[in-house]
Design a protein around this motif. Structure first.
Motif, short mmCIF file in Angstrom:
data_model
loop_
_atom_site.label_atom_id
_atom_site.label_comp_id
_atom_site.label_asym_id
_atom_site.label_seq_id
_atom_site.Cartn_x
_atom_site.Cartn_y
_atom_site.Cartn_z
N GLN A 271 4.69 1.81 -9.39
CA GLN A 271 3.94 0.61 -9.00
C GLN A 271 4.24 0.30 -7.55
N THR A 272 3.22 0.46 -6.76
CA THR A 272 3.39 0.14 -5.34
C THR A 272 2.33 -0.88 -4.98
N PRO A 273 2.74 -2.11 -4.98
CA PRO A 273 1.75 -3.16 -4.67
C PRO A 273 1.21 -2.98 -3.27
N PRO A 274 -0.08 -3.27 -3.08
CA PRO A 274 -0.73 -3.09 -1.77
C PRO A 274 -0.01 -3.82 -0.65
N THR A 275 0.63 -4.89 -0.97
CA THR A 275 1.30 -5.67 0.08
C THR A 275 2.43 -4.90 0.75
N PHE A 276 2.96 -3.85 0.03
CA PHE A 276 4.05 -3.07 0.62
C PHE A 276 3.57 -2.05 1.65
N HIS A 277 2.25 -1.91 1.82
CA HIS A 277 1.73 -0.97 2.81
C HIS A 277 1.89 -1.53 4.20
N PHE A 278 2.88 -0.96 4.91
CA PHE A 278 3.08 -1.39 6.29
C PHE A 278 2.13 -0.67 7.23
N HIS A 279 1.70 0.52 6.78
CA HIS A 279 0.92 1.36 7.70
C HIS A 279 -0.47 1.56 7.16
N LYS A 280 -1.41 1.75 8.05
CA LYS A 280 -2.74 2.13 7.60
C LYS A 280 -2.89 3.66 7.76
N VAL A 281 -3.91 4.22 7.08
CA VAL A 281 -4.16 5.66 7.21
C VAL A 281 -4.56 5.95 8.65
N GLY A 282 -3.95 7.03 9.23
CA GLY A 282 -4.28 7.39 10.59
C GLY A 282 -3.68 6.42 11.58
N ASP A 283 -2.38 6.22 11.43
CA ASP A 283 -1.67 5.30 12.31
C ASP A 283 -1.24 6.04 13.57
N TRP A 284 -2.10 6.02 14.57
CA TRP A 284 -1.87 6.80 15.79
C TRP A 284 -0.62 6.34 16.53
N GLN A 285 -0.40 5.05 16.48
CA GLN A 285 0.79 4.48 17.14
C GLN A 285 2.06 5.10 16.57
N TRP A 286 2.08 5.21 15.22
CA TRP A 286 3.26 5.79 14.56
C TRP A 286 3.47 7.22 15.03
N VAL A 287 2.35 7.95 15.15
CA VAL A 287 2.45 9.36 15.56
C VAL A 287 3.06 9.47 16.96
N THR A 288 2.53 8.69 17.89
CA THR A 288 3.04 8.79 19.26
C THR A 288 4.49 8.31 19.35
N ASP A 289 4.84 7.36 18.53
CA ASP A 289 6.24 6.89 18.53
C ASP A 289 7.22 7.93 18.04
N HIS A 290 6.72 8.92 17.24
CA HIS A 290 7.65 9.86 16.62
C HIS A 290 7.58 11.26 17.23
N ARG A 291 7.07 11.36 18.45
CA ARG A 291 6.96 12.69 19.05
C ARG A 291 8.29 13.43 19.10
N GLY A 292 9.34 12.70 19.48
CA GLY A 292 10.67 13.30 19.57
C GLY A 292 11.12 13.84 18.22
N TYR A 293 10.84 13.08 17.18
CA TYR A 293 11.22 13.47 15.83
C TYR A 293 10.48 14.74 15.41
#
Lengths: 225, 372
Positions: free
Chosen positions: A4-26
């Motif tokens: 059970q994963t309530p929708p409210t727990f979704h911090f990210h949306k699909v295709g979160d470009w910001q997240w991708v650029t933030d994790h380049r080093g990773y």
């Protein structure tokens, strides 16, 4: 099992470009481990396949056992082998490298034998007739003439190996597969997609590099490898 | 000189490939081993450079048993040309040719220079030096094969059906070039072929081998054609054996006569006059330089009586032969093709020398046969 994963727990949306650029080093850190595992496996497989393939061609009665054993290696399910190896090599890169090297070996032995068997009989005979000893003939004539077929095998194994390293993440060994696991656990599609795209990127890049090196090493090959 | 002394080769499976072969290949000559497939000719050839070891007997070069030499060293002294060249696909033309000099330790620049000389010798333009074998035609590949075999200037040259994979026109060209090369180089050549015409054309001597590895006849091609040793050789030589044999007799002994001729701008009247004067049905039309244009049959011109002869009514002479350089074979062929039953002989400029009829050629053949 119900998750059970309530929708409210979704911090990210699909295709979160910001997240991708933030994790380049990773991504880069994961890529390095990933490629290290994949390429060392291919290298080991190749270094074992080369003498074995030569042996299988030179001493015909060694051919059936060599091909049989390498075929069995190829048939082993990777996850089972990882689980078994953890007991011996622990949770190290080697646990993933060894089975992948075995898969590479299985394919590359065939590339070496096919490559050598493809050398025309006239070429072999004329090399001998011109005064090449067996070793010199192998090194200067037969192996160079087998390069296109061997490169073709290396391309297949390299792509397969890059793809298979991701399975290692199931037992917690590093690599881009970690993005799949983490993305799955948090229902974060962006992370999974990033993993797929990056794995595919490296596979294409290395395949292209091998293709190019084949063209440079064997500019005489009519059919590109 | 290469000597086979009671050489036999039996393979592990029991087949006898070569059966008690004794043969001497003379220095500076082309010896052709000829026979259908499975007659042991290639096996015999390969015993010279130890690609195959005899089961019994000895092969020696200038009196030394080949088995007393290290095989690799021996082979570097013997040129080898194989069907389709056996060129190394991964090496350029010049690298292929430089192979044996490099194996012998010649530094690369000298080996390449030598390879360049050989490209000239076999008629390959130097622009091909950097090409790979797959970029060459079959004929060019064979030239590279020959150049590679000659690169270390070996006294012996072994050729295993080198020209059998190229088309007949190119094959003839390569055969002629080999003969030209041989007249300059004087190598001892052993040549294997299944093509009797090639054997007759190239061989100073030919060894005819029969299935089972038996040598059935070893002689000059002329004598093999004239007197085949047995029915096998006779059938192997084919039904045109007599015609082939004629190629060994020059046509210059053939007596030629002058035919009735007419020059340019002659009319039917002239044809009848000339034909009547020569008591011949046929008149040869020639141009201003006396080059034959074709035959005219006097009887066929009866209808017309004025104007000039229509060149369209000329019958082709077939082909002319050159009495100075051709053989009786060419003269006979010219006769067969001539509508007038007269073989036309011309000089090097193509001008008429004379003609020969069937009796003339018959007599020449009889005389040649009696003398041989």
């Amino acid at each position: 099992m119900l998750r059970q994963t309530p929708p409210t727990f979704h911090f990210h949306k699909v295709g979160d470009w910001q997240w991708v650029t933030d994790h380049r080093g990773y991504f880069w850190t994961l890529s390095r481990t990933h490629l290290y595992i994949a390429l060392v496996a291919v290298l080991i497989g190749f270094l074992v396949a080369l003498p074995l393939g030569v042996l299988a061609v030179r001493v015909p009665r060694t051919n059936p056992p060599i091909l049989a054993v390498t075929t069995i290696l190829y048939a082993l399910p990777s996850l089972a082998v990882f689980a078994f190896l953890v007991g011996i090599t622990g949770l190290t890169n080697n646990t993933v490298i060894l089975p992948l090297a075995a898969y590479a070996l299985a394919i590359l032995v065939r590339s070496v034998t096919n490559g050598l068997n493809n050398v025309a009989e006239e070429v072999r005979i004329s090399a001998t007739a011109m005064g090449y000893g067996p070793l010199r003939r192998l090194v200067s004539v037969e192996l160079p003439a087998a390069v296109p077929v061997i490169i073709a095998g290396l391309r297949v194994t390299t792509v397969a190996s890059i793809s298979l390293v991701t399975v290692g993440s199931l037992i917690g060994i590093g690599g881009l597969g970690q993005l799949f696991i983490a993305g799955e656990n948090t229902d974060f599609i962006t992370e999974i997609l990033a993993g797929v795209v990056i794995v595919a990127f490296w596979a294409f890049l290395l395949d292209g590099l091998l293709l190019l090196s084949g063209r440079l090493l064997a500019p005489w090959a009519r059919v590109s490898s | 000189m290469i000597t086979f002394d009671h050489v036999s080769k039996r393979y592990d499976d029991g087949t006898l490939a070569v059966d008690d072969l004794s043969l001497e290949c003379a220095t500076g000559e082309i010896t052709v081993l000829v026979g259908s497939s499975g007659c042991g000719k290639t096996t015999s050839l390969r015993m010279i450079n130890r690609l195959v070891e005899p089961t019994s007997g000895t092969v020696s070069i200038d009196g030394t048993d080949v088995r007393s030499s290290d095989p690799a060293r021996l082979r570097r002294m013997i040129g080898y040309v194989i069907q389709q060249g056996g060129l190394f696909p991964h090496r350029t033309v010049i690298e292929n040719i430089a192979t044996v000099p490099r194996l012998l330790g010649t530094p690369r620049p000298q080996a390449r220079q030598r390879a360049q000389e050989l490209m000239d010798l076999v008629g390959l333009p130097s622009s091909m030096a950097k090409r790979y074998p797959y970029q060459l035609s079959g004929g060019q590949q064979q030239r590279v094969g020959v150049a590679r075999a000659l690169a270390a200037d070996p006294p012996l040259l072994l050729m295993d059906e080198p020209f059998s994979a190229v088309d007949p026109v190119v094959r003839k060209e390569l055969q002629q070039e080999l003969l030209n090369l041989q007249s300059q180089l004087g190598k001892t050549i052993v040549f294997v072929t299944h093509d009797i015409d090639e054997a007759v054309r190239l061989g100073d001597r030919i060894a005819v081998m029969q299935v089972g590895g038996k040598l059935v006849q070893f002689d000059t091609p002329e004598r093999v054609l004239a007197r085949p040793a047995n029915a096998f050789v006779e059938s192997f030589l084919g039904l045109d054996r007599g015609i082939k044999w004629l190629s060994f007799f020059p046509a210059k002994e053939l007596p030629l006569r002058l035919p009735a001729t007419i020059g340019p701008a002659s009319g039917p009247v002239d044809v009848h006059r000339v034909a009547a004067a020569a008591a011949s049905e046929w008149v040869l039309a020639v141009d201003g330089d006396r080059r034959p244009l074709g035959w005219l049959e006097a009887a066929a011109l009866n209808g017309a009586s004025s104007g000039t002869v229509d060149l369209g009514s000329l019958r082709s002479i077939g082909h002319a032969f050159s009495p100075a350089t051709d053989s009786l074979r060419a003269a006979l062929d010219a006769l067969v093709l001539s509508p007038a039953g007269l073989a036309v002989g011309v000089d090097s400029g193509g001008a008429l020398v004379g003609v020969a009829n069937q009796d003339d050629i018959n007599n020449a053949i009889q005389t040649a046969a009696a003398d041989s």
